[in-house]
Design a protein around this motif. Structure first.
Motif, mmCIF file in Angstrom:
data_model
loop_
_atom_site.group_PDB
_atom_site.id
_atom_site.type_symbol
_atom_site.label_atom_id
_atom_site.label_comp_id
_atom_site.label_asym_id
_atom_site.label_seq_id
_atom_site.Cartn_x
_atom_site.Cartn_y
_atom_site.Cartn_z
ATOM 1 N N CYS A 3 -17.047 34.972 -7.565
ATOM 2 C CA CYS A 3 -15.726 34.535 -7.114
ATOM 3 C C CYS A 3 -14.662 35.533 -7.569
ATOM 4 C CB CYS A 3 -15.433 33.146 -7.680
ATOM 5 S SG CYS A 3 -13.771 32.573 -7.301
ATOM 6 N N CYS A 6 -12.251 33.427 -10.239
ATOM 7 C CA CYS A 6 -12.696 32.966 -11.553
ATOM 8 C C CYS A 6 -13.957 33.656 -12.054
ATOM 9 C CB CYS A 6 -12.888 31.451 -11.533
ATOM 10 S SG CYS A 6 -14.363 30.978 -10.618
ATOM 11 N N GLU A 8 -17.037 33.110 -11.193
ATOM 12 C CA GLU A 8 -18.223 32.253 -11.052
ATOM 13 C C GLU A 8 -19.146 32.805 -9.958
ATOM 14 O OE1 GLU A 8 -18.666 29.516 -12.891
ATOM 15 O OE2 GLU A 8 -20.051 28.213 -11.794
ATOM 16 N N CYS A 24 -17.374 28.926 -3.966
ATOM 17 C CA CYS A 24 -17.234 28.824 -5.421
ATOM 18 C C CYS A 24 -17.169 27.340 -5.798
ATOM 19 C CB CYS A 24 -15.978 29.552 -5.904
ATOM 20 S SG CYS A 24 -15.738 29.372 -7.687
ATOM 21 N N LYS A 26 -16.656 26.141 -8.758
ATOM 22 C CA LYS A 26 -15.618 25.896 -9.743
ATOM 23 C C LYS A 26 -14.240 25.743 -9.069
ATOM 24 C CE LYS A 26 -14.980 27.846 -14.352
ATOM 25 N NZ LYS A 26 -15.298 29.066 -15.145
ATOM 26 N N CYS A 27 -13.917 26.683 -8.178
ATOM 27 C CA CYS A 27 -12.629 26.632 -7.464
ATOM 28 C C CYS A 27 -12.675 25.661 -6.279
ATOM 29 C CB CYS A 27 -12.250 28.012 -6.928
ATOM 30 S SG CYS A 27 -12.032 29.248 -8.185
HETATM 31 ZN ZN LIG Z 1 -13.903 30.536 -8.389
#
Ligand SMILES: [Zn+2]
Length: 164
Positions: A3, A6, A8, A24, A26-27
Motif C-alpha cells: 500500500c 500505509c 501494508e 489494502c 488496513k486502509c
Molecule cells: Zn494501506
C-alpha cells in the motif's frame, strides 16, 4: 505490491466491473494500477507536405517526437511545451488523432497531428540526437517499423493528405 499510504501488503479483491484489484485491508481501499500518459506528435509544416521525425539519444531509429504529460498539466499545455523544449518549434494548431497503450513502457500514448511555424530547429541535444523534415513518402519509409509511432503516423497521413 504494498500500500502506498500505509505500507501494508496488498491483497486482491473483486471490484465490480473491474475484476480483481489490489486492495489494502488496513486502509480498506482499492489501489488501482497507475500508469504514465504521454503525447505523441505527428509534426507537420503549415503546407502539410512535410513530417518531422526524431531520433532519441541512444536510439538508432527515427520515430515521432513524444513527451510525458507532467503531473497536473493538461494535454493542451504539454504539446507546445514539448515542441519548444525539445525542438525549438512553435505550435500553430493541433488535432487529436488516436491513443494506444504501450505495455512495455506502461504508458498511454495520445497522438496528435501538430502544425508548427516554419522556423529552424533547435534541438534539446541531451534528449534528441537528430531530427529531420521528411516528405510524406520519406516519413512513411523512415519511421521505425512495427512501432506505435508507425501506426500513429500512417493513421495521421490519411488525414494530412486531406489537410487538417
Ligand atoms: Zn494501506
Amino acid at each position: 505490491m504494498h500500500c502506498k499510504k500505509c505500507g501494508e501488503k496488498l491483497a486482491l479483491r473483486f471490484c465490480e466491473n473491474e475484476g480483481l484489484v489490489p486492495y489494502c485491508n488496513k486502509c480498506e481501499a482499492f489501489e488501482f494500477p497507475q500508469f504514465a500518459v504521454a503525447v505523441s506528435m505527428v509534426v507537420t509544416n503549415r503546407a502539410q507536405d512535410k513530417i518531422l521525425l526524431a531520433k532519441h539519444v541512444g536510439d538508432d531509429d527515427f520515430i515521432l517526437p513524444a513527451g510525458y504529460i507532467k503531473k497536473g498539466e493538461n494535454v493542451e499545455k504539454t504539446i507546445p511545451r514539448e515542441l519548444k523544449e525539445e525542438l525549438g518549434l512553435e505550435l500553430v494548431k493541433s488535432k487529436y488523432m488516436a491513443s494506444r497503450y504501450h505495455s512495455e513502457r506502461d504508458v498511454l500514448m495520445i497522438n496528435f497531428i501538430v502544425i508548427v511555424e516554419d522556423k529552424p530547429l533547435k534541438l534539446k541535444t541531451d534528449e534528441i540526437a537528430e531530427a529531420k523534415w521528411c516528405s510524406i513518402e520519406e516519413a512513411a519509409e523512415t519511421v521505425k517499423k512495427d512501432t506505435i509511432a508507425e501506426i500513429f503516423l500512417f493513421n495521421a497521413l490519411k488525414e494530412i493528405k486531406k489537410k487538417i
